[in-house]
Design an enzyme around this catalytic site. Structure first.
Site, PDB file in Angstrom:
ATOM      1  N   GLY A 233       0.824  -1.210   0.000  1.00 33.51           N
ATOM      2  CA  GLY A 233       0.000   0.000   0.000  1.00 33.51           C
ATOM      3  C   GLY A 233       0.855   1.256   0.000  1.00 33.51           C
TER       4      GLY A 233
ATOM      5  N   GLY B 275       1.229  -7.753  -0.692  1.00 36.21           N
ATOM      6  CA  GLY B 275       1.619  -9.161  -0.728  1.00 36.21           C
ATOM      7  C   GLY B 275       1.751  -9.735  -2.130  1.00 36.21           C
TER       8      GLY B 275
ATOM      9  NE  ARG C 216       3.612 -13.250   0.535  1.00 31.40           N
ATOM     10  CZ  ARG C 216       3.874 -12.545   1.616  1.00 31.40           C
ATOM     11  NH1 ARG C 216       4.899 -12.854   2.356  1.00 31.40           N
ATOM     12  NH2 ARG C 216       3.110 -11.536   1.960  1.00 31.40           N
TER      13      ARG C 216
ATOM     14  N   GLY D 218       6.239  -2.171   3.336  1.00 34.90           N
ATOM     15  CA  GLY D 218       5.744  -2.545   4.656  1.00 34.90           C
ATOM     16  C   GLY D 218       6.252  -3.923   5.042  1.00 34.90           C
ATOM     17  CG  ASP D 219       3.930  -6.409   7.568  1.00 37.87           C
ATOM     18  OD1 ASP D 219       3.426  -5.918   6.539  1.00 37.87           O
ATOM     19  OD2 ASP D 219       3.269  -7.012   8.430  1.00 37.87           O
ATOM     20  N   GLY D 220       5.204  -6.969   4.594  1.00 35.25           N
ATOM     21  CA  GLY D 220       5.194  -7.983   3.536  1.00 35.25           C
ATOM     22  C   GLY D 220       6.338  -7.770   2.558  1.00 35.25           C
TER      23      GLY D 220
ATOM     24  CB  THR E 125       3.155   0.711   7.562  1.00 35.91           C
ATOM     25  OG1 THR E 125       1.839   0.711   8.123  1.00 35.91           O
ATOM     26  CG2 THR E 125       4.151   0.640   8.708  1.00 35.91           C
ATOM     27  CB  ILE E 126      -0.385   5.215   6.977  1.00 31.35           C
ATOM     28  CG1 ILE E 126      -1.516   4.199   6.864  1.00 31.35           C
ATOM     29  CG2 ILE E 126       0.006   5.770   5.634  1.00 31.35           C
ATOM     30  CD1 ILE E 126      -2.856   4.849   6.542  1.00 31.35           C
ATOM     31  CG  ASP E 127      -1.598   0.667   9.658  1.00 35.18           C
ATOM     32  OD1 ASP E 127      -2.305   1.654   9.376  1.00 35.18           O
ATOM     33  OD2 ASP E 127      -1.822  -0.476   9.245  1.00 35.18           O
TER      34      ASP E 127
ATOM     35  CG  ASP F  14       1.813  -1.817  12.094  1.00 41.24           C
ATOM     36  OD1 ASP F  14       2.668  -1.548  11.226  1.00 41.24           O
ATOM     37  OD2 ASP F  14       0.781  -2.472  11.854  1.00 41.24           O
TER      38      ASP F  14
ATOM     39  NE  ARG G 145     -28.120  12.766  12.512  1.00 43.85           N
ATOM     40  CZ  ARG G 145     -28.199  13.469  11.383  1.00 43.85           C
ATOM     41  NH1 ARG G 145     -27.164  14.143  10.927  1.00 43.85           N
ATOM     42  NH2 ARG G 145     -29.323  13.497  10.710  1.00 43.85           N
TER      43      ARG G 145
ATOM     44  CG  MET H 139      -6.985   2.883   6.786  1.00 43.54           C
ATOM     45  SD  MET H 139      -5.845   3.119   5.435  1.00 43.54           S
ATOM     46  CE  MET H 139      -6.917   2.708   4.045  1.00 43.54           C
TER      47      MET H 139
ATOM     48  NE  ARG I 202      -3.465  -3.975   7.074  1.00 39.21           N
ATOM     49  CZ  ARG I 202      -2.453  -4.560   6.458  1.00 39.21           C
ATOM     50  NH1 ARG I 202      -2.577  -5.771   6.017  1.00 39.21           N
ATOM     51  NH2 ARG I 202      -1.311  -3.926   6.278  1.00 39.21           N
TER      52      ARG I 202
ATOM     53  CG  HIS J  23      -7.755   3.722   0.217  1.00 39.34           C
ATOM     54  ND1 HIS J  23      -8.887   2.944   0.248  1.00 39.34           N
ATOM     55  CD2 HIS J  23      -6.707   2.873   0.272  1.00 39.34           C
ATOM     56  CE1 HIS J  23      -8.540   1.673   0.292  1.00 39.34           C
ATOM     57  NE2 HIS J  23      -7.222   1.599   0.309  1.00 39.34           N
TER      58      HIS J  23
ATOM     59  CD  GLN K  61      -7.756   6.842   7.734  1.00 41.18           C
ATOM     60  OE1 GLN K  61      -7.392   6.624   8.874  1.00 41.18           O
ATOM     61  NE2 GLN K  61      -8.553   6.007   7.079  1.00 41.18           N
TER      62      GLN K  61
HETATM   63  O1  F6P Z   1      -1.163  -1.188   6.094  1.00 39.09           O
HETATM   64  C1  F6P Z   1      -1.634   0.084   5.985  1.00 39.09           C
HETATM   65  C2  F6P Z   1      -3.103   0.133   5.696  1.00 39.09           C
HETATM   66  O2  F6P Z   1      -3.327   1.475   5.656  1.00 39.09           O
HETATM   67  C3  F6P Z   1      -4.025  -0.568   6.684  1.00 39.09           C
HETATM   68  O3  F6P Z   1      -4.310   0.143   7.827  1.00 39.09           O
HETATM   69  C4  F6P Z   1      -5.234  -0.844   5.834  1.00 39.09           C
HETATM   70  O4  F6P Z   1      -6.006  -1.913   6.260  1.00 39.09           O
HETATM   71  C5  F6P Z   1      -4.622  -1.167   4.539  1.00 39.09           C
HETATM   72  O5  F6P Z   1      -3.436  -0.438   4.447  1.00 39.09           O
HETATM   73  C6  F6P Z   1      -5.557  -0.955   3.395  1.00 39.09           C
HETATM   74  O6  F6P Z   1      -4.844  -1.040   2.206  1.00 39.09           O
HETATM   75  P1  F6P Z   1      -5.483  -1.460   0.815  1.00 39.09           P
HETATM   76  O7  F6P Z   1      -6.961  -1.307   0.931  1.00 39.09           O
HETATM   77  O8  F6P Z   1      -4.893  -0.510  -0.155  1.00 39.09           O
HETATM   78  O9  F6P Z   1      -5.064  -2.851   0.592  1.00 39.09           O
END
Ligand code: F6P
Length: 367
Positions: free
Chosen positions: A19, A87, A95, A127-129, A150-152, A154, A187, A194, A196, A291, A293
């Site tokens: 991503g 991936g 994979r 990212g990790d993958g 990674t925007i996460d 993590d 409300r 985002m 995961r 997205h 974000q």
């Molecule tokens: O890994 C970063 C991330 O932003 C996750 O938080 C999110 O689930 C994922 O990418 C979504 O990526 P895509 O929808 O592009 O596969």
């Protein structure tokens, strides 16, 4: 270091995988300019490794000379090299469960292509993958330096990744804007962000944006506790509530919410809104930021971190320090072994200082 002591490098390549994250282009620019300064040639590989395995990708040459392509791109989101689905950096079948590509494993072909093309080293941004793949290629003999993305934010080995601050900025702005409309209509608003496996974006944007409830994958929630928080606010004549939920959050004893038929997280905000409405009787609406974000221009922090990572990656190649990943540790950019860097996920500490601060300010984590 005087240039004559540099290892014998003539040509390097750069790719981006998985991503996108705001700041990728800044890494590409910094790495390219630093490499050109060493007198090296710099090739960009389109869409992960696809441009290496195919002469053309999407009607364009698979490899691009980056020398004259990196002007004025620091502020641009996305990646000028394109990327691939998470991936699937090779554009091949996904994979196998054991992490190999089965009969289609292209790693030997990739290594052969690097040799044929006279590419001395690869800077792999991912990212990790993607970094796991880079590590596998390193173990097979490729000279690789990884740059975490990674925007996460993590990945355990680095204190920060570029793209995170931009994502928090976007989410905080959205949460802030929802206050007035939520209050006007009395409300409950559920905002899905985002994240995961980890709740960093939810935690930091929720805290900065003044959310009443923050739900993260690391702390499982109960709808009753959320309803109790909303009732408490009602009792204090606060007749609206803002709930920020990470896409991977789950109820105690429950499972995360997936988009049907895919392995993707999604739908938690709608599921939760229906449950909250049933439990409180209050009209509950949702907003999924998705997205947005990741899109658009990186904030200055992310640009600078990305530029530093790009330059540091070239520095690692200069020193012959392959099989490493650049990482922010404290205030300094250092390098860590790739193998270790990709195994450790950095999670929100439910007992940590930020969560404790939020709780003291009255934020509920739904537990
Ligand atoms: O890994 C970063 C991330 O932003 C996750 O938080 C999110 O689930 C994922 O990418 C979504 O990526 P895509 O929808 O592009 O596969």
């Amino acid at each position: 270091m005087p240039k004559e002591y540099l290892p014998q490098i003539r040509r390097i390549a750069i790719n981006t995988g998985g991503g996108d994250a705001p700041g990728l282009n800044a890494v590409i620019r910094a790495a390219t300019l630093a490499a050109l300064d060493n007198g090296w040639e710099v090739l960009g590989i389109r869409r992960g490794y696809m441009g290496l395995l195919n002469d053309e990708v999407d009607g364009e040459p698979g490899l691009v000379n980056l020398a004259d392509r990196v002007r004025g791109i620091t502020h641009l989101g996305g990646t000028i090299l394109g990327t691939t689905a998470r991936g699937n950096l090779f554009g091949l079948e996904p994979r196998q469960p054991d992490g190999t590509w089965g009969p289609e494993d292209p790693s030997d072909e990739i290594i052969q292509r690097f040799a044929e093309l006279g590419i001395d080293a690869l800077i792999a941004i991912g990212g990790d993958g993607s970094l796991k793949i880079a590590h596998r290629l390193f173990l097979k003999g490729l000279r690789v330096v990884g740059v975490p993305k990674t925007i996460d934010t993590d990945l355990g080995a680095t204190d920060m990744t570029f793209g995170f601050q931009t994502a928090v900025d976007v989410a905080t702005e959205a949460i802030g804007r929802l206050h007035s409309t939520a209050e006007a209509h009395q409300r409950v608003m559920v905002v899905q962000v985002m994240g995961r496996h980890t709740g960093w974006i939810a935690l930091e944007s929720g805290l900065a944006g003044g959310a009443d409830v923050i739900l993260v994958p690391e702390i499982s929630y109960s709808v009753d506790r959320i309803a109790a928080k909303i009732a408490e606010r009602e009792a204090n004549r606060r007749r609206f509530s803002i709930i920020v939920v990470a896409e991977g959050a789950r109820a105690a004893g429950g499972s995360p919410s997936y988009v049907e038929g895919t392995g993707r997280y999604g739908g938690i905000a709608d599921r939760l809104a229906a449950e909250i409405e049933a439990a409180t009787g209050k009209e509950t609406r949702t907003l999924t930021l998705g997205h947005i974000q990741r899109g658009g221009s990186p904030v200055p922090y992310d640009r600078n971190l990305a530029l530093r990572f790009g330059a540091a990656a070239v520095h690692a190649v200069e020193r012959g320090n392959y099989g490493c990943m650049v990482a922010l540790q404290g205030k300094s950019v250092r390098s860590v072994p790739l193998g270790e860097a990709v195994t450790d996920i950095k999670r929100v500490d439910p007992l940590g200082e930020v969560v404790r601060t939020a709780r003291r300010l009255g934020v509920s984590f739904g537990d």
